[in-house]
Design an enzyme around this catalytic site. Structure first.
Site, PDB file in Angstrom:
ATOM      1  N   LYS A 257      -1.019 -33.909  26.895  1.00 37.29           N
ATOM      2  CA  LYS A 257       0.038 -33.736  25.894  1.00 37.29           C
ATOM      3  C   LYS A 257       1.424 -33.654  26.517  1.00 37.29           C
ATOM      4  O   LYS A 257       2.421 -33.735  25.824  1.00 37.29           O
ATOM      5  CB  LYS A 257      -0.257 -32.545  24.987  1.00 37.29           C
ATOM      6  CG  LYS A 257      -0.185 -31.196  25.606  1.00 37.29           C
ATOM      7  CD  LYS A 257      -0.431 -30.150  24.534  1.00 37.29           C
ATOM      8  CE  LYS A 257      -0.841 -28.844  25.177  1.00 37.29           C
ATOM      9  NZ  LYS A 257      -1.737 -28.050  24.417  1.00 37.29           N
ATOM     10  N   ARG A 258       1.486 -33.500  27.812  1.00 36.57           N
ATOM     11  CA  ARG A 258       2.799 -33.533  28.472  1.00 36.57           C
ATOM     12  C   ARG A 258       3.392 -34.936  28.413  1.00 36.57           C
ATOM     13  O   ARG A 258       4.590 -35.113  28.400  1.00 36.57           O
ATOM     14  CB  ARG A 258       2.641 -33.122  29.941  1.00 36.57           C
ATOM     15  CG  ARG A 258       3.335 -31.822  30.264  1.00 36.57           C
ATOM     16  CD  ARG A 258       3.389 -31.616  31.747  1.00 36.57           C
ATOM     17  NE  ARG A 258       4.623 -32.149  32.317  1.00 36.57           N
ATOM     18  CZ  ARG A 258       4.745 -32.580  33.552  1.00 36.57           C
ATOM     19  NH1 ARG A 258       3.706 -32.587  34.353  1.00 36.57           N
ATOM     20  NH2 ARG A 258       5.902 -33.008  33.989  1.00 36.57           N
TER      21      ARG A 258
END
Ligand code: GLU
Length: 499
Positions: A257-258
């Protein structure tokens, strides 16, 4: 056509509904439908600290939104229920007991401190010593007696000391693993809860699962699972490990998700259409000639052959997804259907009822509505880095603050006004900032402008996925965080929240 094919998706309700879960669900769904079998949804909630009902609800909602309906599951029931592992504890305890009786498992009386000390010693020596095996050969009378006297223990699997395990994967063929590098897995924790491995095997057997189709990250668990099947005298299912989804970066790292949105709800809230997302996920496993990428779920199912799944690391490319979504909007929706889709997305009366009272005090004319509320109907607000300021703080410090706020918001189980307010006030206090100063970059990140509708209410309406995504984009707009800075920021957060 009916068959005995039974497959399942078995998510753990420990966070946002992950796009990887949808990908696995889709391939299981397609396999079941193609063969006239059953598709089961099982909730693996044995991690008591991390599991939460709100996450379970979100998983069910998001898979339903995608149209991947299951035949059996916690909400619809079925002949093999309950479908939530926390409601099946006795089954796992019985299995563990059987394994103890037959000598395939043993009680481990090591305390947490002892275990930690041994682990640290092993790490310091850079060796692999199987420190966990201290109690492996305790005489069974002693083990029984200590357990009967109430001594705290776990139950571990007795893994062979040498030789190798051979396993078959439908896509990868034969895989070999040396037993020497497999640890004596904990099966039952000291609180009587099973670990993933025991519960997963017991349930796949009890639920009559014929094919285990899941992510590649579980391959290394198969030797332990096979050992359990043999020890319990059960027939193992066919294993098929799907390739992991990858970020669209130079090293094709595992989807994170980064670097990429990963929550299914983000895609819904950002205005992607469910059939398009399903179509795109199907393309992650099968190759289609250029120009042939668009396909309906029904057609995908009709042509589906699990053995054709390609093993190349599929790259989740959001630009390609946008391109496909545009085709769905252009080609599949009449203007009336599009209007309906917009209503369902964010122009429902219900959503407008939440926004209108926020806008009302700030409207001079009705036509102010457009620019004032545009950010409620957008994915990205492209915040201007010049506006992302905080009194007395350098951009580097603001980046860390925004990142920490994002992490704190990720911990929220329920997205309501009280929880939001509490979290943001807590952050503000710990950073020792004035509320007015602290909220300035948040306003800009969320709405794209320094003055807007009230912050907490606006975030409430936008929902967790869009709100957090905008904070992440503000972090990026200020130059982002290198790996090193990310680590330092994590430490900063730990220090601030020590108590
Ligand atoms: N609970 C596991 C997960 O969250 C299931 C893995 C499996 O399918 O065996 O991915």
């Amino acid at each position: 056509m009916t068959s005995n094919v039974r497959v399942r998706v078995a998510p753990s309700p420990t966070g946002d509904p992950h796009i990887g879960t949808a990908y696995q669900a889709l391939f299981n769904y397609a396999f079941a439908r193609r063969h006239g079998g059953q598709f089961v949804l099982r909730i693996e909630d044995t991690d008591r600290e991390r599991s939460h009902v709100s996450s379970e609800r979100a998983i069910l909602d998001s898979l339903r939104w995608l149209g991947l309906q299951w035949d059996e599951g916690p909400d619809v029931g079925g002949p093999h229920g309950p479908y939530r592992q926390s409601e099946r504890l006795e089954l796992y305890q019985d299995a563990a007991y059987r394994l103890l009786e037959s000598g395939h498992a043993y009680r481990d009386f090591m305390t947490r401190e002892e275990l930690q000390e041994l682990r640290q010693r092993e790490q310091a020596n850079k060796t692999f010593e199987h420190y966990e095996r201290r109690d492996r050969d305790l005489p069974s009378e002693e083990s029984e007696a200590r357990a009967a006297a109430g001594e705290v223990h776990t139950v571990r699997l007795k893994v062979p000391l040498d030789g190798e395990c051979t396993l078959q994967d439908l896509l990868r063929g034969e895989i070999r693993r040396e037993w020497a590098i497999v640890d004596d897995q904990v099966l039952l924790k000291s609180d009587g809860f099973p670990t993933y491995h025991l519960a997963n095997v017991v349930d796949d057997h009890e639920m009559g699962i014929t094919h285990v189709i899941r992510g590649e990250e579980w391959i290394n668990s198969v030797p332990k699972h096979l050992l359990l099947y043999t020890a319990l005298g059960w027939e193992p299912p066919v294993f098929c490990h799907l390739p992991l989804l990858r970020n669209n970066d130079a090293n094709k790292t595992k989807l994170s998700k980064r670097k990429n949105p990963t929550s299914i709800h983000y895609f819904r809230d950002a205005g992607f259409l469910a059939p398009c997302l399903v179509n795109y996920l199907a393309l992650m496993g099968i190759s289609r000639a250029e120009g042939e990428e668009k396909m309906a779920l029904g057609d995908f199912v009709d042509d589906f052959d699990l053995e054709d799944v390609s093993l190349g690391g599929p790259v989740f490319d959001i630009d390609k997804l946008r391109w496909l979504n545009a085709r769905y909007i252009r080609e599949d929706l009449s203007p009336t259907a599009l209007r309906e889709a917009l209503r369902e997305w964010a122009l429902s009366d219900e959503n407008l009822d939440r926004i209108v009272p926020l806008a009302q005090p700030r409207l001079q004319t009705l036509s102010d509505w457009g620019h004032l509320t545009a950010f409620f109907f957008a994915d990205d607000v492209a915040p201007d880095p010049e506006l992302l300021t905080l009194k007395g703080k350098e951009p580097a410090e603001i980046v860390s603050i925004l990142q920490i706020v994002t992490w704190r918001l990720e911990q929220l189980r329920e997205w309501n006004l009280e929880a939001l307010e509490e979290t943001l006030r807590d952050c503000c206090d710990r950073f020792e900032l004035k509320m007015r100063d602290f909220t300035r970059p948040l306003y800009v990140a969320i709405s794209g402008s320094a003055s807007s509708t009230p912050l907490f209410d606006s975030m409430l309406v936008l929902g967790p996925d869009l709100s957090r995504m905008r904070l992440r984009r503000a972090v990026d707009a200020l130059g982002g965080l290198s790996k090193k800075r990310l680590k330092a920021t994590e430490k900063q957060m730990q220090a601030l929240w020590r108590d």
